[in-house]
Scaffold this motif. Structure first.
Motif, short mmCIF file in Angstrom:
data_model
loop_
_atom_site.label_atom_id
_atom_site.label_comp_id
_atom_site.label_asym_id
_atom_site.label_seq_id
_atom_site.Cartn_x
_atom_site.Cartn_y
_atom_site.Cartn_z
N UNK A 1 0.83 -1.21 0.00
CA UNK A 1 0.00 0.00 0.00
C UNK A 1 0.86 1.26 0.00
N UNK A 2 1.94 1.25 0.78
CA UNK A 2 2.83 2.41 0.82
C UNK A 2 3.47 2.67 -0.54
N UNK A 3 3.92 1.61 -1.19
CA UNK A 3 4.51 1.77 -2.53
C UNK A 3 3.46 2.27 -3.51
N UNK A 4 2.26 1.73 -3.43
CA UNK A 4 1.19 2.16 -4.32
C UNK A 4 0.80 3.61 -4.11
N UNK A 5 0.71 4.02 -2.85
CA UNK A 5 0.36 5.42 -2.56
C UNK A 5 1.46 6.37 -3.00
N UNK A 6 2.71 5.94 -2.86
CA UNK A 6 3.82 6.78 -3.31
C UNK A 6 3.79 6.94 -4.83
N UNK A 7 3.51 5.85 -5.53
CA UNK A 7 3.40 5.94 -6.99
C UNK A 7 2.22 6.83 -7.38
N UNK A 8 1.11 6.69 -6.67
CA UNK A 8 -0.07 7.51 -6.97
C UNK A 8 0.22 8.98 -6.72
N UNK A 9 0.85 9.30 -5.59
CA UNK A 9 1.11 10.69 -5.25
C UNK A 9 2.03 11.36 -6.27
N UNK A 10 3.01 10.62 -6.75
CA UNK A 10 3.93 11.22 -7.73
C UNK A 10 3.35 11.24 -9.14
N UNK B 1 0.39 12.52 -9.76
CA UNK B 1 -0.48 13.69 -9.87
C UNK B 1 0.17 14.71 -10.80
N UNK B 2 -0.65 15.41 -11.53
CA UNK B 2 -0.17 16.29 -12.60
C UNK B 2 0.92 17.28 -12.19
N UNK B 3 0.78 18.03 -11.08
CA UNK B 3 1.84 18.98 -10.74
C UNK B 3 3.19 18.31 -10.47
N UNK B 4 3.16 17.17 -9.81
CA UNK B 4 4.42 16.47 -9.52
C UNK B 4 5.00 15.90 -10.81
N UNK B 5 4.15 15.28 -11.61
CA UNK B 5 4.62 14.65 -12.85
C UNK B 5 5.21 15.68 -13.80
N UNK B 6 4.59 16.85 -13.90
CA UNK B 6 5.07 17.86 -14.84
C UNK B 6 6.32 18.58 -14.35
N UNK B 7 6.39 18.86 -13.04
CA UNK B 7 7.52 19.64 -12.52
C UNK B 7 8.69 18.78 -12.05
N UNK B 8 8.41 17.54 -11.68
CA UNK B 8 9.46 16.65 -11.17
C UNK B 8 9.36 15.31 -11.88
N UNK B 9 9.55 15.32 -13.18
CA UNK B 9 9.34 14.10 -13.95
C UNK B 9 10.25 12.97 -13.52
N UNK B 10 11.51 13.28 -13.20
CA UNK B 10 12.43 12.22 -12.79
C UNK B 10 11.97 11.55 -11.50
N UNK B 11 11.44 12.33 -10.57
CA UNK B 11 10.88 11.76 -9.34
C UNK B 11 9.72 10.83 -9.69
N UNK B 12 8.85 11.29 -10.57
CA UNK B 12 7.73 10.47 -11.03
C UNK B 12 8.24 9.17 -11.67
N UNK B 13 9.21 9.29 -12.55
CA UNK B 13 9.71 8.13 -13.28
C UNK B 13 10.35 7.10 -12.35
N UNK B 14 11.26 7.56 -11.51
CA UNK B 14 11.98 6.62 -10.65
C UNK B 14 11.08 6.05 -9.55
N UNK B 15 10.13 6.82 -9.09
CA UNK B 15 9.19 6.31 -8.09
C UNK B 15 8.34 5.19 -8.68
N UNK B 16 8.04 5.29 -9.95
CA UNK B 16 7.20 4.27 -10.57
C UNK B 16 7.94 2.95 -10.81
N UNK B 17 9.22 2.93 -10.53
CA UNK B 17 9.93 1.65 -10.57
C UNK B 17 9.61 0.82 -9.33
N UNK B 18 8.88 1.43 -8.39
CA UNK B 18 8.44 0.70 -7.20
C UNK B 18 7.34 -0.31 -7.52
N UNK B 19 6.91 -0.37 -8.79
CA UNK B 19 5.88 -1.34 -9.13
C UNK B 19 6.35 -2.76 -8.81
N UNK B 20 7.65 -2.99 -8.86
CA UNK B 20 8.19 -4.31 -8.54
C UNK B 20 7.94 -4.62 -7.06
#
Length: 114
Positions: A18-27, A29-48
């Motif tokens: 759940x923590x990994x899923x919530x972290x992926x969900x939070x990053x 969100x449009x403002x985070x994804x647009x302004x901090x794309x690398x954070x969004x990208x690397x956080x989504x490697x938590x899918x594993x």
């Protein structure tokens, strides 16, 4: 909460999933994804982490229900990895009035049109 069970539902892996899923969900969100794309990208490697601990949380039987979708996802990632190894040259790039970028790419010789 920290009790790992071999049968039924184990809570602690669910908390991790759940923590990994919530972290992926939070990053995502449009403002985070647009302004901090690398954070969004690397956080989504938590899918594993999400999938592994989800499997430990729900057990074998319920995980089998999601196994088909997980298999298709892994297959998609593998095919994308294989396709990304092909080098493609950018022939031209142009900024359009609608703030979009038009790219003209070379066609690999392995692709033929019929």
């Amino acid at each position: 909460i920290i009790n790992w069970q071999d049968t039924d539902i184990s809570v602690f892996p669910g908390v991790i999933s759940l923590s990994a899923g919530l972290l992926m969900w939070a990053t995502s969100l449009s403002p985070v994804r647009k302004n901090y794309f690398e954070l969004f990208f690397y956080t989504h490697q938590l899918y594993i982490v999400f999938v592994i601990f989800f499997a430990l949380h729900v057990g074998y039987f319920i995980f089998c229900a999601a196994a088909g979708a997980i298999f298709l996802f892994v297959l998609d990632r593998f095919l994308r990895f294989c396709q990304s190894r092909t080098a493609v040259d950018v022939l031209s790039a142009k900024c359009l009035a609608c703030e979009a970028i038009e790219l003209t790419l070379s066609k690999p010789q392995s692709i033929t049109s019929t």
